[in-house]
Enzyme design. Structure first.
Site, PDB file in Angstrom:
ATOM      1  N   ASP B  23      35.100  72.119  65.341  1.00 36.94           N
ATOM      2  CA  ASP B  23      35.483  72.724  64.062  1.00 36.94           C
ATOM      3  C   ASP B  23      34.182  73.155  63.395  1.00 36.94           C
ATOM      4  O   ASP B  23      33.438  72.321  62.882  1.00 36.94           O
ATOM      5  CB  ASP B  23      36.235  71.686  63.217  1.00 36.94           C
ATOM      6  N   LYS B  86      28.790  80.455  57.682  1.00 35.48           N
ATOM      7  CA  LYS B  86      30.091  80.958  58.133  1.00 35.48           C
ATOM      8  C   LYS B  86      30.573  82.122  57.274  1.00 35.48           C
ATOM      9  O   LYS B  86      31.268  83.007  57.751  1.00 35.48           O
ATOM     10  CB  LYS B  86      31.094  79.813  58.093  1.00 35.48           C
ATOM     11  N   GLU B 186      42.146  77.763  63.019  1.00 38.99           N
ATOM     12  CA  GLU B 186      42.096  76.398  62.498  1.00 38.99           C
ATOM     13  C   GLU B 186      43.485  75.803  62.220  1.00 38.99           C
ATOM     14  O   GLU B 186      43.775  74.696  62.668  1.00 38.99           O
ATOM     15  CB  GLU B 186      41.208  76.355  61.248  1.00 38.99           C
ATOM     16  N   ASP B 208      45.701  75.317  54.610  1.00 39.77           N
ATOM     17  CA  ASP B 208      44.327  74.858  54.844  1.00 39.77           C
ATOM     18  C   ASP B 208      43.399  75.436  53.783  1.00 39.77           C
ATOM     19  O   ASP B 208      43.109  76.630  53.776  1.00 39.77           O
ATOM     20  CB  ASP B 208      43.897  75.293  56.259  1.00 39.77           C
TER      21      ASP B 208
HETATM   22  N1  LIG Z   1      38.207  64.470  47.478  1.00 41.51           N
HETATM   23  C1  LIG Z   1      37.962  65.771  47.310  1.00 41.51           C
HETATM   24  N2  LIG Z   1      38.440  66.423  46.224  1.00 41.51           N
HETATM   25  C2  LIG Z   1      38.196  67.742  46.045  1.00 41.51           C
HETATM   26  N3  LIG Z   1      37.515  68.495  46.896  1.00 41.51           N
HETATM   27  C3  LIG Z   1      37.021  67.906  48.012  1.00 41.51           C
HETATM   28  C4  LIG Z   1      37.227  66.538  48.278  1.00 41.51           C
HETATM   29  N4  LIG Z   1      36.632  66.240  49.454  1.00 41.51           N
HETATM   30  C5  LIG Z   1      36.072  67.375  49.897  1.00 41.51           C
HETATM   31  N5  LIG Z   1      36.308  68.378  49.036  1.00 41.51           N
HETATM   32  C6  LIG Z   1      35.869  69.778  49.137  1.00 41.51           C
HETATM   33  O1  LIG Z   1      36.377  70.306  50.336  1.00 41.51           O
HETATM   34  C7  LIG Z   1      35.508  71.333  50.782  1.00 41.51           C
HETATM   35  C8  LIG Z   1      35.145  71.103  52.199  1.00 41.51           C
HETATM   36  O2  LIG Z   1      36.293  71.048  52.940  1.00 41.51           O
HETATM   37  P1  LIG Z   1      36.242  71.289  54.507  1.00 41.51           P
HETATM   38  O3  LIG Z   1      37.631  71.255  54.961  1.00 41.51           O
HETATM   39  O4  LIG Z   1      35.273  70.346  55.124  1.00 41.51           O
HETATM   40  O5  LIG Z   1      35.661  72.743  54.448  1.00 41.51           O
HETATM   41  P2  LIG Z   1      35.296  73.813  55.551  1.00 41.51           P
HETATM   42  O6  LIG Z   1      36.409  73.793  56.514  1.00 41.51           O
HETATM   43  O7  LIG Z   1      35.222  75.079  54.771  1.00 41.51           O
HETATM   44  O8  LIG Z   1      33.990  73.407  56.117  1.00 41.51           O
HETATM   45  C9  LIG Z   1      34.291  71.315  49.881  1.00 41.51           C
HETATM   46  O9  LIG Z   1      34.405  72.339  48.932  1.00 41.51           O
HETATM   47  C10 LIG Z   1      34.371  69.946  49.261  1.00 41.51           C
HETATM   48  O10 LIG Z   1      33.747  69.923  48.003  1.00 41.51           O
HETATM   49 MG   LIG Z   2      37.904  73.718  57.755  1.00 42.14          MG
END
Ligand SMILES: Nc1ncnc2c1ncn2[C@@H]1O[C@H](COP(=O)(O)OP(=O)(O)O)[C@@H](O)[C@H]1O
Ligand SMILES: [Mg+2]
Lengths: 231, 643
Positions: B23, B86, B186, B208
């Site tokens: 991922d 990305k 995804e 998502d």
């Molecule tokens: N408990 C939470 N509450 C709100 N936002 C969150 C929480 N945990 C992670 N995030 C937010 O989720 C995002 C990352 O999510 P993720 O699925 O890892 O992203 P990506 O797939 O874009 O890499 C970030 O913007 C992070 O700040």
């Molecule tokens: Mg993601």
């Protein structure tokens, strides 16, 4: 093994080709995609690719099952271990199966497709009758306003339900015309085929026109702002 | 007749090749694999499973760190640290500068190349090269964990990624030394992981919301087949946008209190970090406070109410609903026909997001999947499907955007509609309008709008046509979208049936030649990779031999060794163990040869023992007695004819 097929269209004077010359896999009833057509030879049609009889009225489940059982064996993911050439071939074959499936999903698509196979040009513009035209103009205005004017939304809702009622009538008419066409093909009845063809063409034109309207109206109602970002 | 007697009484087993699932996120990346038991697992490092997608360089432009360490460098050396790569993948310089204006990176273009380059620590690197750093780190992790080379992967992308973005992701994989088996969407991967143990029949929607993108997909699952019905989303919407709103609001409050952060990159970065903490805290509590240190040594407290935060982000959350409705319409389903709602991505932890999703789909979303890991797990499942053949599962994906061609009046004619199952193809015939014309220019676009300027240019190319009187020559061009969602173009002369070759140059991103050149350039660095790989192979072998030798020494054969033989073996064992610790292939090989030489008598004795045991085993003895092979002799009690 073309006799595996139930293809009444073959002998009809309406059909541009006398026979469906493609080699058929006796297990699936579908056309053999490995065989390259000779120059000038017609490409197999969507029905043949899926191993389905050339009819407008087909069971939706039968289409799904035909597609699913073919794609299971043809999808490129299945050929990864066999190297890039096998993958390329699978890509080409599975895309044709997907294209055929995509082209036959709805009654309208199948009706339009058999008409195209019969040499009909469906690009001609449909001219709506005057009364419908009035409603269309009203709808266009309401669609423009629906984002910020509640009264326009109400009006658009009313128009939408009227269009949907008209569409229901057309659906019934289309099914009837489709049944006549299928029957005319099965009975090898050129006169009946000709009538059915004219009916199909007319109903299909109207149905497409209304579908377009319904699509635009419901999009305007459920998503006031653009449904998709500019990309 | 064949009895196989292997040294140490044990068959040597080659480890099967493992293909991993990755991922590759905007914010965090993860790698997972499917173990011999068929269960997918995420591979964790010392600092957890998530690798922040952040890359830090040192002052000379050498790679300094990837992941958590690089994340820390974001505060100390923001000029040498890069994140959100990305968002730049497969994008034009214009898009990066105008749409992603908030990313503080310098963007360059070079004449003769359609690829964009980002300046960092004095170097200009393309987004695929930057992403390759993250992928290499994940590859390294997987190799360390699995103790073997990993060179095949399934990588996920947002369903809404266009051709150029997918291609860029594939290039990144190649640059990192990975064969990309498949690019998977995804949300589809999430559904695959979810569907694994439940074997569900039904329709599910995957919502998502990550750091940078929003994706929604509607899928149908039946008999091991996962079919994507429709997909939609927004490549510019995610948690980063919530962060930005919060930063802006807090910055304005600070400004009013006389503490401006404007124009100060470091202060802004520290504020951003504090605001992310605040946002995450607000997912769990109605009110939250965090400590911020905008200027070193000056601590301050930031406080926020959940309700205020919700008011702030509500319009953005609302914006995710339109693509949901559109996807539902495209799938031909109604809300009532949906069986499950899956939430993926860190931002779905926000209560307002959950509420809105539940409201729209009229269903409580499933809570039993980890929104952080599910995508990587699904990618691993797909890698397993494609390499082991042990699962009767198949993933049928769709193309997220329509494919079209430019025609007169800057209008786009659709040739493959969005949400078509892929692979999908369409064939268009071209002819000439002027005598002796030798080619037709084709401009391929992707997008769902009517006008060329609103769609995305994928490629422009010339279809070569024989110089003949106008209208006589005919060339059929086939556009094929492969299972990865990437476009391929082929042409055929209709009259002769001959294939014609077309050179398609992407409008953005790297050509094949550029990728090859980068790979060649990277060859110097690759020496390290190669060494590593050879070491891993040697280490595996060494471990097997060590184990077998130790076992043999404990058995009766070991007891029959002369003391000096025993001594020599012990020395060789210690030597091999020490060689493994050097992490170099050559010393391990050398030490292994020494151990081999030292153990030949032990091997002989062990074989004789094994044989003796075999002929005393009544079951085996009958088998041997009945063996029809004329070369075999009925075994006597010494069994010495059987080798
Ligand atoms: N408990 C939470 N509450 C709100 N936002 C969150 C929480 N945990 C992670 N995030 C937010 O989720 C995002 C990352 O999510 P993720 O699925 O890892 O992203 P990506 O797939 O874009 O890499 C970030 O913007 C992070 O700040
Ligand atoms: Mg993601």
């Amino acid at each position: 093994m073309a006799e595996q097929f139930d293809h009444p269209a073959a002998d009809s004077p309406d059909a541009p080709r006398a026979v469906r010359p493609w080699v058929v896999n006796p297990q699936t009833g579908a056309v053999d995609l490995d065989r390259q057509p000779l120059p000038g030879e017609p490409e197999p049609d969507h029905f043949a690719i899926l191993g389905l009889p050339q009819r407008i009225l087909l069971d939706a489940d039968a289409i799904e099952i035909a597609h699913r059982s073919l794609i299971r064996g043809l999808h490129p993911d299945r050929f990864h271990a066999q190297g890039p050439q096998a993958v390329a071939k699978a890509q080409s074959h599975s895309s044709r199966v997907n294209d055929a499936w995509r082209g036959l999903k709805t009654l309208e698509q199948r009706a339009a497709y058999v008409l195209t196979l019969a040499g009909e040009n469906l690009d001609e513009r449909y001219r709506p009758p005057a009364q419908l035209l009035m409603q269309v103009m009203e709808a266009n205005e309401a669609i423009d306003e629906a984002g910020n004017d509640p009264a326009a939304r109400v009006q658009l809702l009313e128009l939408l339900s009227d269009f949907q009622a008209q569409r229901a009538v057309l659906t019934a008419a289309l099914a009837q015309a489709a049944a006549s066409w299928d029957a005319a093909q099965a009975a090898v009845d050129p006169a009946a085929a000709l009538t059915a063809r004219a009916d199909l063409r007319a109903v299909l034109g109207q149905a497409r026109y209304i579908d377009n309207l319904i699509g635009r109206a419901s999009a305007a109602l459920s998503a006031p702002d653009a449904a998709y970002p500019a990309n | 007749m064949a009895i196989q007697i292997s040294f140490g009484g044990e068959k040597r087993q080659e480890k099967p090749v493992v293909a991993v699932g990755i991922d590759l996120g905007t914010t965090n990346s993860l790698v997972a694999y499917v173990g011999p038991d068929g269960q997918p697992r995420v591979i964790a490092g010392e600092d957890g499973a998530m690798v922040p997608s952040v890359i830090a360089f040192d002052a000379d432009g050498q790679l300094a760190a990837v992941g958590h360490k690089a994340n820390a460098a974001l505060l100390t050396h923001p000029d040498r640290t890069i994140y959100s790569v990305k968002r730049m993948m497969g994008r034009s310089a214009h898009e990066i500068v105008h749409e992603l204006g908030l990313l503080p990176f310098q963007v360059h273009t070079a004449p003769g190349s359609a690829a964009v380059r980002i300046e960092v620590a004095g170097q200009k690197l393309t987004p695929p090269e930057l992403s390759a750093y993250v992928l290499r780190e994940l590859k390294r992790r997987a190799e360390a964990h699995l103790g073997q080379t990993v060179d095949k992967a399934v990588i996920t992308v947002p369903a809404y990624f266009n051709d150029a973005q997918r291609q860029a992701t594939k290039d990144a994989g190649r640059l990192a030394g990975l064969e990309v088996l498949r690019i998977v969407n995804e949300p589809t991967a999430a559904a695959l992981a979810y569907g694994l143990d439940k074997k569900p029949e039904g329709r599910i929607v995957v919502y998502d919301l990550g750091g940078g993108t929003f994706d929604v997909s509607i899928l149908a699952m039946h008999e091991g087949m996962t079919e994507v019905l429709a997909t939609g989303g927004d490549t510019h919407l995610g948690g980063d946008d919530f962060d930005r709103l919060l930063v802006e609001t807090v910055a304005a409050q600070l400004e009013r209190a006389g503490m401006s952060v404007n124009g100060d990159a470091e202060k802004l970065q520290r504020l951003r970090k504090a605001c992310i903490e605040l946002k995450i805290a607000l997912s769990a509590a109605e009110h939250a406070t965090v400590q911020a240190e905008l200027v070193v040594g000056q601590r301050m407290e930031l406080a926020f109410d959940r309700s205020d935060f919700e008011t702030l982000i509500a319009p953005l959350v609302e914006r995710t609903l339109a693509p949901c409705r559109q996807a539902l319409r495209d799938s031909g389903l109604t809300v009532a026909q949906l069986d499950e709602v899956l939430l993926v991505g860190g931002s779905t932890r926000i209560p307002l997001v959950r509420r809105k999703v539940q409201e729209l789909f009229g269903k409580v979303p499933r809570g039993d999947i980890d929104p952080d890991q599910v995508v990587a797990l699904g990618a691993a499942v797909q890698a397993d499907i494609m390499t082991t053949g042990r699962r009767d599962m198949l993933l049928l994906d769709v193309t997220p955007l329509s494919l079209g061609m430019e025609t007169v009046g800057d209008v786009v004619v659709k040739i493959i509609n969005r949400n078509s199952s892929i692979p999908a193809s369409a064939t268009e015939e071209f002819t000439t309008s002027v005598d002796n014309q030798t080619g037709v220019v084709v401009h391929v676009l992707q997008g769902d709008r009517e006008l060329v300027k609103d769609c995305r240019s994928l490629a422009k190319f010339v279809v070569p046509i024989e110089p003949l009187p106008a209208g006589l020559a005919r060339v059929a061009v086939t556009f094929l979208i492969d299972a990865n969602g990437i476009l391929h173009v082929t042409a055929k002369d209709v009259r002769t049936g001959r294939e014609k070759s077309i050179e398609v140059k992407p409008s953005y991103g790297l050509t094949d030649d550029e990728v090859l050149r980068m790979l060649e350039d990277a060859f110097d660095n690759a020496e390290g990779d190669l060494n590593n790989r050879m070491f891993l192979d040697a280490k595996n072998e060494a471990e097997l031999i060590l184990e077998a030798t130790k076992r043999a020494l404990l058995g009766p054969a070991g007891a029959r060794l002369e003391p000096e033989e025993r001594e020599e073996i012990d020395g060789a064992i210690a030597g091999l163990a020490a060689a493994v610790r050097t992490e170099q292939a050559e010393p391990v090989r050398k030490a292994q040869r020494r151990l081999n030489d030292a153990t030949w008598r032990l091997a002989e004795l062990s074989m004789a023992e094994a044989l003796n045991a075999a002929v005393h085993d009544p079951q085996l003895a009958t088998v041997l007695a009945q063996a029809p092979d004329p070369a075999s002799v009925k075994p006597d009690h010494h069994g010495n004819r059987i080798k």
